[in-house]
Enzyme design. Structure first.
Site, PDB file in Angstrom:
ATOM      1  N   LYS A  70       0.715  -5.662   0.081  1.00 54.92           N
ATOM      2  CA  LYS A  70       0.868  -4.260  -0.329  1.00 54.92           C
ATOM      3  C   LYS A  70       2.125  -4.145  -1.191  1.00 54.92           C
ATOM      4  CE  LYS A  70       1.084   0.330   1.927  1.00 54.92           C
ATOM      5  NZ  LYS A  70       1.093   1.022   3.241  1.00 54.92           N
ATOM      6  N   SER A 145      -2.479   4.512   3.838  1.00 57.50           N
ATOM      7  CA  SER A 145      -1.985   4.302   2.495  1.00 57.50           C
ATOM      8  C   SER A 145      -2.192   2.888   1.958  1.00 57.50           C
ATOM      9  CB  SER A 145      -0.484   4.615   2.454  1.00 57.50           C
ATOM     10  OG  SER A 145       0.225   3.702   3.283  1.00 57.50           O
ATOM     11  N   SER A 169      -1.656   3.703   8.520  1.00 58.09           N
ATOM     12  CA  SER A 169      -1.971   3.166   7.184  1.00 58.09           C
ATOM     13  C   SER A 169      -2.529   1.757   7.132  1.00 58.09           C
ATOM     14  CB  SER A 169      -0.732   3.227   6.290  1.00 58.09           C
ATOM     15  OG  SER A 169      -0.580   4.536   5.813  1.00 58.09           O
TER      16      SER A 169
END
Ligand code: GLN
Length: 478
Positions: A70, A145, A169
């Site tokens: 990420k 997210s 997330s």
């Protein structure tokens, strides 16, 4: 070559049927073929990945396995943006501990994945750069997210990826994209080099295709780190050894006092079906209560923005990334932050600053902290009666683009089932437990005791063995 599980890739590498470079090429080919549509990656480092694969030697536990991170995990010499304009050209001078650990284990980083700006959101629509699509249905969001990491694994572009989970997330996008997502116990994995959102809640964890792979990756990334003062002095454990395939005698807690009125009927049916499967496999189902969890979303949306408003104060145009022009220092700060942050990030900074301001602190922030303690104590009581707690991961399957983005409250309610575990610091996992009529994945969440990932993984793995279906690969081309 299709990207399968970490385990299958390692077996093939160990037999010398394939080389690390073969898997990097396979990963790059899948990205070239699918990412035009899925848009999971913000940065692909093809040449760097090839070089890393060719230079590998040794016997690390992930030797030769490609993966993605990420884009809020710092990578030395490689752009790290947290999907924000304010960090658009930021290249960190050091790598996150998890990136160093994966490199030391022989993993091969291929690129950085899209996310909601600074990890604030549940759909990845808050990225300043691009929309990531759900590989199972391109009109639907991948969740957030960590939507890019979830979509990259689901679409078969990498066998695993890391994300971060502050209020859900990792688990929620895993649920939306039909993959496994694990949020470890707070403190289990070092946060050094993770761009901070809410430091008392943030935790890094893996997205994988199987529970066994999640155990494997957790083993590689966990452990005490002197560079993170909140990292726990716990030894790294042999998590895969806990996967016995057996749940006999395990007590599964089902929460009787959650408001299920907002839960999609197909989600409810899939979760009930999963509980029945666990029971048939020999688990004991017990009813438990978490009476203060009804306040978890409200509590989280004070604590997380409060911490964020403090953490994001460092983006002032002086030290990192973007700097706007200004006649005075104050004007430079104001312009940098106005142009650099997106609307949701600004909303959080304002809520957090308000909650922390003198005169309101006791009414909001302090009360939220007290509620956080009550929520944690509910879990302590519940875990006297059961070993893992089972709920849906999210109230609905993946929704369509634009459906919730204009209504922050609707968006925040996505996290009702995931947020309590962050507030209590507990480990949680999402495992696919079905598909809707229209072919969208549904996730089952399990939450365990602090630092008892072994039992959590054992339960999730055993469920995976008896659930009675395979996740179909999504069809994405071009
Ligand atoms: N959706 C939640 C939020 O917007 C959780 C995000 C996260 O876990 N990073 O804050």
């Amino acid at each position: 070559m299709t990207i399968h599980s970490v385990k299958a890739i390692l077996e093939s590498l160990q037999k010398k049927e394939t080389s690390p470079l073969d898997w990097v090429e396979a990963s790059l080919a899948e990205i070239a073929n699918k990412d035009g549509k899925v848009q999971a990656f913000l940065h692909v480092d093809a040449e760097g990945a090839r070089q890393r694969a060719q230079a590998l030697e040794g016997s690390g536990g992930l030797l030769g396995v490609p993966y993605a991170l990420k884009d809020n995990l710092c990578t030395e010499g490689m752009p790290t943006t947290a999907a924000s304009r304010i960090l658009e050209n930021y290249i960190p001078p050091y790598s996150a501990t998890v990136a160093n650990k994966l490199a030391a284990a022989g993993g091969v980083l291929v690129g950085k994945t899209n996310m909601d700006e600074f990890a604030m959101g549940s759909s990845t629509e808050n990225s300043a750069f691009q929309k990531t699509r759900n590989p199972y249905h391109l009109d639907h969001v991948p969740g957030g997210s960590s939507g890019g990491s979830a979509a990259a694994v689901a679409a078969g572009m990498v066998p695993f990826a890391l994300g971060s989970d502050t209020g859900g997330s990792i688990r929620q996008p895993a649920s939306f994209c039909g993959v496994v997502g694990l949020k470890p116990t707070y403190g289990r994995v070092s946060r050094f080099g993770l761009i901070a959102f809410a430091s008392s809640l943030d935790q890094i964890g893996p997205f994988t295709r199987t529970v066994e792979d999640a155990a494997y990756v957790l083993q590689a990334i966990s452990g005490h780190d002197p560079l993170d003062s909140t990292s726990a002095p716990q030894p790294t454990e042999d998590f895969t050894a806990a996967l016995t395939g057996d749940v006999k005698g395990l007590r599964i807690g089902v929460v009787t006092d959650f408001d299920m009125s907002g839960v999609d009927p197909e989600v409810k049916a899939a979760v009930d079906g999963a509980i029945a499967k666990l029971q048939a496999a020999g688990a004991e189902v017990v009813e438990i209560q978490l009476p203060h969890s009804q306040y978890a979303v409200a509590t989280y949306y004070l604590i997380a923005p409060a911490e964020a408003s403090s953490n994001l104060a460092r983006y002032d145009g002086v030290r990192y990334g973007k700097r706007a022009a200004g006649e005075t220092l104050l004007e430079m700060y104001e312009r940098t932050r106005s142009e650099g942050f997106g609307i949701e990030v600004k909303r959080r900074i304002m809520i957090g600053t308000y909650a922390l301001s003198s005169g309101y602190y006791d009414a909001y922030y302090l009360r939220a902290q007290k509620m956080r303690t009550l929520i944690r104590q509910d879990y302590e009581a519940a875990f006297e009666k059961c070993d893992v707690i089972v709920t849906p991961t999210a109230p609905t399957p993946a929704f369509r683009f634009g459906e919730k983005v204009d209504n922050p409250l609707q968006m925040y309610l996505n996290d009702v089932f995931t947020i309590p575990a962050n507030l209590a610091g507990l480990p949680g996992i999402s495992v696919p437990c079905g598909l809707t009529q229209s072919g969208l994945p549904i996730g089952l969440q399990m939450v365990g005791r602090a630092f008892d990932e072994r039992t959590l993984l054992r339960a999730a793995h055993a469920y995976e063995q008896v659930r009675g279906f395979e996740m179909p690969a999504p069809e994405v081309n071009g």
